[in-house]
Design an enzyme around this catalytic site. Sequence first.
Site, mmCIF file in Angstrom:
data_model
loop_
_atom_site.group_PDB
_atom_site.id
_atom_site.type_symbol
_atom_site.label_atom_id
_atom_site.label_comp_id
_atom_site.label_asym_id
_atom_site.label_seq_id
_atom_site.Cartn_x
_atom_site.Cartn_y
_atom_site.Cartn_z
ATOM 1 N N PRO A 101 34.439 31.017 29.760
ATOM 2 C CA PRO A 101 34.523 32.414 30.223
ATOM 3 C C PRO A 101 33.203 33.171 30.048
ATOM 4 O O PRO A 101 33.050 34.250 30.602
ATOM 5 C CB PRO A 101 35.647 33.017 29.373
ATOM 6 N N GLU A 128 38.408 27.005 20.890
ATOM 7 C CA GLU A 128 37.474 28.141 20.949
ATOM 8 C C GLU A 128 36.096 27.712 21.434
ATOM 9 O O GLU A 128 35.103 28.388 21.184
ATOM 10 C CB GLU A 128 37.370 28.822 19.577
ATOM 11 N N ARG A 170 35.479 20.688 50.099
ATOM 12 C CA ARG A 170 35.626 21.085 51.507
ATOM 13 C C ARG A 170 34.277 21.407 52.157
ATOM 14 O O ARG A 170 34.212 21.596 53.374
ATOM 15 C CB ARG A 170 36.625 22.231 51.656
ATOM 16 N N ASP A 185 29.160 28.057 57.538
ATOM 17 C CA ASP A 185 28.526 29.324 57.875
ATOM 18 C C ASP A 185 29.542 30.440 58.094
ATOM 19 O O ASP A 185 29.392 31.526 57.558
ATOM 20 C CB ASP A 185 27.651 29.171 59.123
#
Length: 245
Positions: A101, A128, A170, A185
Amino acid sequence: MSDASIRPCPPDLSVDVVTIFPSYLAPLRESLLGKAIERGQVRLAVHDLRRWATDGHRTVDDTPYGGGPGMVMLAEPWARALDDIAPPGEPDQPRLILPTPTGRPFNQAVAVELSRTPRLLFACGRYEGIDARVAEYAGQRMVVDEISLGDFVLCGGEVVVLAIMEAVARLIPGVLGNAASADQDSFGDAVYGLLEAPAYTKPANWRGLAVPEILLSGHHEMIAEWRRQQSLERTRQRRPDLLTR
Ligand code: J9N
């Protein structure tokens, strides 16, 4: 010609994932990425970190120096894993992706960047976090990329890997059914510019709810204009940050 000269094509993308929950990564072998793996276009290896534990109990964590809640993952099992998967001194080191995070925010630009990287190594931390010296150690020979999926807290990096790999897969030419590079694009526009307009399909009237008239009109110019308007309004309401950038 000797047999040694006949070898399969190398994959376009090679992915290693180290985790204490290997089965959590099973979805990577589904769908379009799974097909790419079957074709040999993508190589995927998922490893159990405990294989590199140094004691009989297969311990991979310990209490944090300085005190505090939870456990921190030990540096030594991680270093052994990295050294086995990408031996020091070997060329073509992978990019090490550390989901956390506290990392740089993941977005479409990062996905494009990773889709152009031939070798990815994901290290899934739990608890942690991982002893900070692991990133330092790996940084001596590979690019280390700490990445956040967003401002929320997960229990581990596994879901982050699933999300990143779906976004990356993808974008690899030939992985998607249609022309992936062309799509890149237009999708880039959709993400960096404005939010997409709402989409509808048959029937034109469904449970008393009608499709906007304009979309049935066949006036392509006016439809484009309407969609542009919808995009702007949606973006203003939901993502004003995209308009000020
Ligand atoms: N964005 C994000 C990453 C995480 C992680 S990675 C390992 C534990 C938690 N939470 N949120």
